[in-house]
Design an enzyme around this catalytic site. Structure first.
Site, short mmCIF file in Angstrom:
data_model
loop_
_atom_site.label_atom_id
_atom_site.label_comp_id
_atom_site.label_asym_id
_atom_site.label_seq_id
_atom_site.Cartn_x
_atom_site.Cartn_y
_atom_site.Cartn_z
N ARG A 1 0.82 -1.22 0.00
CA ARG A 1 0.00 0.00 0.00
C ARG A 1 0.85 1.27 0.00
O ARG A 1 0.48 2.29 -0.55
CB ARG A 1 -0.94 0.01 1.19
CG ARG A 1 -1.82 -1.23 1.31
CD ARG A 1 -2.56 -1.52 0.01
NE ARG A 1 -3.52 -2.61 0.17
CZ ARG A 1 -3.35 -3.83 -0.31
NH1 ARG A 1 -2.24 -4.15 -0.96
NH2 ARG A 1 -4.29 -4.75 -0.16
N ASP B 1 -14.58 -4.84 14.01
CA ASP B 1 -13.95 -4.96 12.70
C ASP B 1 -14.16 -6.39 12.24
O ASP B 1 -13.90 -7.33 12.99
CB ASP B 1 -12.46 -4.64 12.77
CG ASP B 1 -11.89 -4.31 11.40
OD1 ASP B 1 -11.15 -3.32 11.29
OD2 ASP B 1 -12.18 -5.04 10.43
N ASP C 1 -12.62 -7.78 9.80
CA ASP C 1 -11.45 -8.29 9.09
C ASP C 1 -10.49 -9.05 9.98
O ASP C 1 -10.40 -8.82 11.17
CB ASP C 1 -10.68 -7.12 8.47
CG ASP C 1 -11.14 -6.82 7.06
OD1 ASP C 1 -11.90 -7.64 6.50
OD2 ASP C 1 -10.74 -5.77 6.53
N ASN D 1 -1.15 -5.41 5.93
CA ASN D 1 -1.57 -4.55 7.04
C ASN D 1 -0.39 -4.17 7.93
O ASN D 1 -0.39 -3.11 8.57
CB ASN D 1 -2.60 -5.25 7.94
CG ASN D 1 -3.86 -5.66 7.20
OD1 ASN D 1 -4.49 -6.63 7.55
ND2 ASN D 1 -4.24 -4.91 6.17
N ARG E 1 1.53 -0.68 8.35
CA ARG E 1 1.10 0.54 9.03
C ARG E 1 0.14 0.29 10.19
O ARG E 1 -0.06 1.15 11.02
CB ARG E 1 0.48 1.52 8.03
CG ARG E 1 -0.79 1.03 7.42
CD ARG E 1 -1.22 1.88 6.23
NE ARG E 1 -2.50 1.41 5.78
CZ ARG E 1 -2.70 0.26 5.16
NH1 ARG E 1 -1.68 -0.54 4.90
NH2 ARG E 1 -3.90 -0.12 4.81
N LYS F 1 -8.77 -8.49 13.78
CA LYS F 1 -8.09 -7.23 14.05
C LYS F 1 -8.49 -6.61 15.38
O LYS F 1 -7.65 -6.19 16.17
CB LYS F 1 -8.38 -6.22 12.93
CG LYS F 1 -7.66 -6.52 11.64
CD LYS F 1 -7.92 -5.44 10.60
CE LYS F 1 -7.09 -5.72 9.35
NZ LYS F 1 -7.32 -4.69 8.31
N ASP G 1 -13.14 2.13 5.86
CA ASP G 1 -12.46 2.25 4.58
C ASP G 1 -13.43 2.33 3.41
O ASP G 1 -13.04 2.19 2.28
CB ASP G 1 -11.50 1.07 4.38
CG ASP G 1 -12.24 -0.27 4.35
OD1 ASP G 1 -13.47 -0.26 4.55
OD2 ASP G 1 -11.59 -1.29 4.12
N CYS H 1 -18.75 1.44 -23.81
CA CYS H 1 -18.29 1.17 -25.17
C CYS H 1 -16.78 1.40 -25.29
O CYS H 1 -16.11 0.75 -26.08
CB CYS H 1 -19.05 2.02 -26.18
SG CYS H 1 -19.35 3.68 -25.62
#
Lengths: 324, 1009
Positions: free
Chosen positions: B23, B463, B465, B471, B474, B487, B537, B593
């Site tokens: 990231r 959370d 996740d 991850n 950070r 988490k 997020d 298109c």
């Protein structure tokens, strides 16, 4: 569905309004169980190969509405350069040109406009795009065929029992011209003034400079087979079997084709529809009066248009737009 | 530590771990990270501010981080130093911090420079570092070190936080090169004309704004006619209009014919920094808040005065001691006679204060400046920055006695806010929605602040996740050993370790917030909250929480980051507008298109490839499984018009005709897919729309943004072609549970042996005859029914299922991004578009949001500065601040939140925070009557959730049926669903009109049942 309250009010308000004062040739269908389950119905504009058809546009709103456009799909099969086989519609309004002030009506009017002004240069269905560019007549015939088979119900949708508001009220000519160039594909908006303007099927005027051999094929030849196929398939079904007759009689005689397909519906509907160039009865009266060039029946329309000069053609285009 | 230093550095230099840094790489890029990997950073002073900076830099990844602080740990340090513990009191700060800092990133060795107790940093210790950061050092020390660094080409930063004040000074030397001053993607666009002139005018295609600014540089490609421009040296431009710019003399060039693309070239910028000594005399200020335009000057004097006071008294001014403060003011006035007394007095009052949120703001900012110094990426701050958040002080200012140290870990916060306010913080109850990057930083700040540590305090965290590798770069509460765990759980344990007083105060959940979890997050849950902090997020969940907070009248702080950009928004009940009141326009989508037939940029081919991925490896397998498992799947599918035949054909293909039995057959399948996508389909398109075709206006059809494609002929020796075969074959094999193959020769051999059927473009006219024969609407069977008869009955395949692929962008071995990269680049080859590497493709296809710890740290600091105000219950709009930052420029901006819009019905003013309330399950008639009699308003429409309960259109019969119904019955009646037992109320929207029949907006209605 987490459309926020303000957006929800807006949708409900607009739908209520659209039901109260529906614009010409446009209606909405809603469900009590789900406010966001909205289907727009566009009546195929007269003078286009989509006439007689009713095209359903399914709306799907996201939580980002109105900042982001709703997802719209044409769920009625159509032969049109800017609509994919899965019903995706390629108009900038629904993508990069979306503004949060736009609503359901704007989208439906835009799509209706696209039926009058297809834009082969941003083709999703390149076969339709090719035909439109090279052989307008074939394009038209095929579009009409698909319209008659897939989009023409035996009974007009009940939503159209509500008369529309007067067409003059809905939008100004200026805004029409912007709408007309909505068809997207980053290409120039100068969409083929010639080919599309002849939407009353005048091969002589409409044919753009043709290149490939296919366009020079006699159009009659190209239509022998579909007739056969269609009639065979029809015979196996409870659906109208008379479609083949108008097609065999003359592939150019598109008005008759429409009549033919309608002819299988309930007689009363036929009666309603024949005297007016549009199935819209009362709502159309004002249009009809301002439209002397457009003949009373489809069959005649073809013949007149076929001999029509460019000026009449341009006029017709204008009229077709006005009727939006 | 030092023993394995060597090996770690080898790893570092060998390659960037894209899995870990994924990231952040999208923020900084490979080049900048490589330069960072060559930089050794020294951080002096390891209190709350120093550790914040060190944490962010270690996470970001430099060659090494060295820390220096010989002072013993005090109890007050625990107010903000999150890597120190009670048991560390008395140890050297650097020594106690080192092990926890080292854990953050295996690629970054962290060293302690050592030093005897009480030994100050000196010039001889700082050599060998590329960047030196002094935290909370006296001015004299700053000058001493800076004199040397300035003379020796070492980048220098001095920074300090005092209570709600912070300062930063940068000196990156006399000729510092900044390679990318704004961090934005270079602009590019198509052009339609270039004049042959002394000042050649370039016009862009179709009114697309070029976005360039005067002085920018551009180069060109694909220009026909004036070919001298292609690949030319960067030319400086002058903007003439939104669609036009000039590029200097083009008179000697060829005549422009057509086509061409301009691309911005970022030119390096040379910056001359002044030394601190020089800069103190003639400071250049970086403004953080334009509403406080005179603050930087005052604080420039104030911080110097404070340092002077410190050296004179060997201590800082005591908290809220007016005598000490007066002495500081006097010192400040000597430096700047205009300095604002009040501001200097507050600075003196708070000098012993040390706040975690302020350290997060200044620390995050400084860490990014360190990375700029190491990498030359982004524009450095010039040169002094002063920041304060005086608005965060309680309305009722604490007394001197209230601010005296108590020997608690919160002393440095008490010094600013007082004991009374500290207990308010401790008894606060917050709901943290999300425990990712922002969530981790938030919990760290909260644990330092002592939020919810009191008898009434509580933190709820949710959370859904689990922890993934990317991850760890950070989300600093997570370690490699935590991969796969939830988490919220890991984060709660980690911060309870940082501040043991939080033990048992944090409740974690995995239920995502949304309409489906309203039995979990119910009225009782919200009634036990004082406020909500979003750490989300996605916009959808933000909007949902916003609605909940409006309904339950809870304050909400929302924040978000995008690369170096961050923002904070405060929502206060009955005061501000809500989060949903104003929305950023979402990114515009590309018309379909363009994706399908006319791509002109790599984004278009990547989107196409991503869709192909779904259409080949996900949807068909799902459809097959639905067919096999859902009793009436076929009937239900066939009901919908338009697509039935295609769907049955696909089922037949995946289940019967093209079902592979061996991996070899998957390779054959992949080879045929290649042919279809990159050769046949292109030839068909060119057949329909020939290269020399013209539009009705006589223009070449393939011009402007429409690039004429060319078919690609398969060549097994072309790595790109082979990459497609390998990834497509493996993913197809995955669908069928077949084992893959690693030997490239096998792929090559089989792909080359495939006999590819001769392709003849389908003539448009014949197509309509043979192929697309429409099935009549009322005859869903038709030839589809013939196909259906060829399908094996689901019962004959009991238990058999395909494996639909689940798109996972971060697994480098699953072929997902490999396929999308190859598929996109092959299509780019078709259209002669410059291909993109795997890394770039991954970001676009995976819609990855670039992220870096520095921005997150800063943004959460700003959130907590607002939280102080919320805890205080401030009622003045102008006290709150919505914040916007961009660390790349850098830029800080603050604005007062927008007041809730007032609307009116009758004489009653209302905002989004107002509502009508009905109790005891009234009938619809009761509600209608209430509006008629009490407000003279006629209801025209009533809705609840997605149901339209009643409207003026429903007709007499339905009205008569529905009006007398109890509300709960009415909802069940219309929605045709039973009301879940946890539902105690409904939120109802009505449309009403007044006596004149005009529509009137009224608040929503709460109907309790």
């Amino acid at each position: 569905m987490s459309v926020n309250q303000a957006a929800m009010r807006r949708i409900v308000r607009e739908v209520t309004n659209l039901k109260k004062n529906p614009p010409e040739g446009i209606r909405v269908q809603t469900s009590e169980e789900n406010i966001y389950d909205i289907t727009g119905i566009i009546e195929g504009p007269e003078g286009t190969p989509y006439a007689g058809g009713y095209f359903r546009v399914k709306f799907r709103f996201t939580e980002e509405f109105p900042a982001a456009p709703p997802r719209c799909t044409l769920i009625t099969k159509i032969f049109h350069p800017n609509v994919s086989s899965s019903g995706e519609i390629c108009v900038n309004t629904l993508k990069k040109d979306w503004k949060s002030t736009y609503g359901i009506e704007h989208i439906l009017v835009t799509v209706k406009c696209l039926l009058i002004y297809p834009n082969p240069e941003s083709a999703l269905d390149e076969e339709a795009g090719k035909l439109l560019l090279e052989n307008y007549e074939s394009y038209c015939s095929r579009a009409k065929l698909i319209t008659s088979v897939h989009a023409t119900p035996r009974v007009r949708p009940v939503e159209f029992d509500t008369p529309s508001v007067s067409s003059s009220k809905s939008t100004t000519p200026e805004s029409k011209s912007t709408l007309a160039s909505e068809a997207s594909g980053s290409g120039s908006a100068s969409i083929t003034a010639v080919s599309t303007s002849t939407s009353i099927t005048s091969p002589a005027v409409s044919k753009p400079p043709s290149k490939t051999s296919s366009s020079s094929l006699p159009s009659t030849a190209s239509f022998t087979l579909p007739i056969v196929t269609t009639s065979t398939r029809k015979s196996a079904s409870p659906a109208p079997t008379t479609v083949s007759i108008p097609l065999t009689s003359s592939p150019k005689n598109l008005g008759v084709e429409k009549d033919g397909s309608n002819g299988t519906g309930p007689v009363s509907i036929n009666k309603d529809r024949h005297p007016s160039p549009s199935p819209l009865g009362t709502a159309d009266s004002n249009v009809a009066s301002t439209k002397p060039v457009v003949p009373a029946t489809g069959a005649k329309a073809v013949k007149r248009a076929a001999t029509g000069a460019a000026s009449t053609v341009a006029e017709k285009r204008k009229k077709a737009l006005k009727r939006l | 530590m030092s023993s394995n230093l060597g090996t770690k550095m080898d790893i570092d230099e060998a390659a960037i771990d894209e899995g870990l840094y994924s990231r952040q790489l999208y923020v900084l890029g490979h080049e900048a990270m490589k330069r960072m990997a060559a930089s050794n950073v020294l951080i002096v002073g390891l209190q709350g501010l120093g550790v914040e900076i060190a944490k962010d830099i270690v996470l970001a990844g430099v060659k090494s981080v060295t820390i220096y602080d010989t002072e013993p740990v005090t109890i007050q340090d625990l107010s903000s130093q999150f890597f120190l513990r009670q048991e560390d009191v008395g140890k050297s700060r650097a020594e106690a911090t080192l092990p926890r800092l080292s854990e953050l990133n295996a690629y970054v060795p962290v060293r302690n420079l050592g030093g005897a107790p009480g030994q100050e940093i000196s010039v001889d210790l700082v050599s060998g570092f590329q960047v030196v950061v002094l935290c909370n050092a006296p001015l004299a020390k700053q000058l001493e070190i800076n004199d040397w660094t300035h003379a020796n080409g070492v980048h220098f930063i001095a920074t300090e936080t005092r209570g709600l004040f912070g300062s930063v000074f940068n000196d990156f030397g006399e000729k510092f090169t900044c390679v990318d001053p704004n961090g934005e993607q270079p602009l590019t666009g198509m052009i339609v004309s270039v004049e042959k002139d002394k000042e050649g005018l370039v016009t862009c295609l179709d009114e697309t704004r070029h976005g360039l600014e005067d002085g920018d540089f551009v180069t060109f490609s694909e220009v026909q006619g004036m070919t001298e421009l292609n690949g030319c040296e960067p030319r400086k431009i002058t903007v003439k209009g939104p669609y036009t710019f000039t590029i200097g003399d083009t008179s000697g060039f060829g005549d422009y014919k057509t086509g061409g693309i301009f691309t911005q070239v970022k030119m390096p910028k040379i910056i001359n920094f002044k030394s601190l000594r020089e800069s103190l005399q003639s400071p250049e200020f970086f403004i953080t808040d334009f509403a406080k335009f005179d603050r930087p000057g005052a604080l420039h004097a104030g911080f110097q005065a404070l340092s002077e006071y410190r050296s004179q008294h060997k201590r800082f001014p005591r908290p809220r001691n007016s005598e000490d403060a007066a002495a500081v003011v006097t010192l400040a006035k000597k430096i700047d006679t205009d300095a604002d007394d009040k501001v200097i007095t507050e600075l003196a009052y708070q000098a012993t204060g040390d706040l975690s949120p302020m350290n997060a703001v200044i620390g995050g900012f400084v860490a990014q400046e360190v990375l700029k110094a190491c990498s030359s990426k982004f524009h450095p701050m010039l040169q002094h920055m002063y920041f304060d958040s005086l608005e965060s002080l309680p309305d009722q200012l604490p007394s001197e006695s209230d601010c005296q140290p108590t020997g608690s870990r919160y002393d440095a916060q008490i010094a600013v806010f007082g004991k009374g306010f500290q207990s308010k913080i401790a008894d606060h109850r917050q709901f943290l929605v999300g425990s990712g990057a922002i969530g981790c930083e938030m919990l760290k700040n909260w644990s330092m602040m002592g939020l919810a540590t009191g008898p009434k305090g509580a933190i709820q965290v949710t959370d859904l996740d689990t922890i993934e590798k990317s991850n760890l770069n950070r989300q600093f509460l997570f370690r490699a050993k935590d991969l796969g765990k939830f988490k919220a759980e890991v984060a709660a344990v980690a911060v309870s370790d940082m501040n043991p007083e939080l033990s048992g105060k944090i409740t974690t959940r995995q239920e995502a917030v949304g309409p489906n979890s309203e039995d979990v997050y119910d009225e009782a849950f919200f009634n036990n909250l004082d406020g909500v902090t979003n750490a989300l997020d996605n916009v959808k969940a933000r909007l949902y929480m916003d609605q909940r907070c409006v309904f339950y009248e809870k304050p909400l702080v929302d924040s978000g980051t995008l690369g170096t950009k961050g923002n904070v928004q405060v929502v206060i009940p009955h005061l501000t507008e809500s989060y949903g009141s104003s929305q950023d326009p979402p990114e515009k989508e590309t018309p379909s298109c363009t994706i399908k037939n006319f791509p002109n940029a790599i984004q278009h081919t990547i989107e196409w490839a991503r869709t192909s991925f779904d259409d080949l490896f996900i949807k068909p397998a799902q459809a097959v499984n639905s067919y096999l498992s859902e009793p009436n799947y076929l009937e239900n599918t066939l009901k919908y018009s338009g697509q039935q035949k295609e769907q049955v054909e696909q089922l037949l293909s995946y289940l019967v005709t093209n079902k592979p039995l061996t991996f070899e057959e998957c390779i054959v399948w992949a080879r045929l897919q290649f042919e279809e996508k990159y050769n046949n389909d292109i030839r068909q398109l060119l057949y329909s729309l020939p290269k020399d075709g013209v539009t009705s206006t006589g223009q070449p059809f393939w011009s402007g943004p429409k690039r004429a494609p060319d078919p690609v002929t398969f060549n097994s020796n072309d790595p790109l072609h082979l990459a497609f075969i390998v990834s497509a074959a493996n993913l197809h094999a995955f669908n069928y549970g077949l084992k893959g193959e690693t030997d490239m020769n096998v792929y090559r051999k089989i792909a080359d042996s495939v006999i590819v059927p001769e392709f003849t473009p389908k003539s448009g006219v014949k197509v309509q005859i043979n192929d697309n024969d429409p099935a009549p609407q009322n005859n869903a069977g038709g030839d589809a029914s013939e196909l259906v008869s060829q399908l094996p009955a689901p019962s004959s395949l009991a238990g058999y299922r395909l494996n639909p692929v689940e798109f996972e962008k971060d697994d480098d071995t699953n072929h997902h991004i490999d396929f999308i990269t190859a598929a996109s680049n092959l299509r780019a080859t078709n259209y002669n578009i410059t291909p993109a590497d795997r890394h770039t493709t991954k970001q676009i296809a995976g819609k990855i949001i670039p992220a870096i710890a520095t921005t997150t740290s800063l943004v959460t600091g700003l959130v907590c500065l607002e939280l102080y105000k919320i805890i205080d219950g401030k009622k003045k709009l102008e006290i709150y601040k919505n914040g916007f930052v961009n660390l790349a420029l850098p830029f800080f901006g603050f604005s007062e939140p927008i007041a809730a819009q007032k609307q009116k019905y009758g004489d009653t003013e209302w905002t989004l925070w107002d509502r009508f309330e009905f109790k005891n399950d009234p009938t619809l008639q009761d509600i209608v009557n209430y509006f008629q009699t009490q407000h003279k308003l006629e209801i025209t429409m009533v809705s609840q959730g997605v149901s339209m309960l009643w409207s003026a259109f429903v007709g007499k019969k339905k009205s008569e049926e529905r009006l007398p119904m109890k509300f709960s019955k009415l909802v069940e009646h219309v929605s045709k669903k039973p009301i879940p037992p946890h539902v105690k109320y409904f939120i109802v929207e009505v449309m009403v009109s007044d006596e004149d029949g005009e529509d009137v907006e009224v608040p929503f209605i709460v109907v309790r049942i």
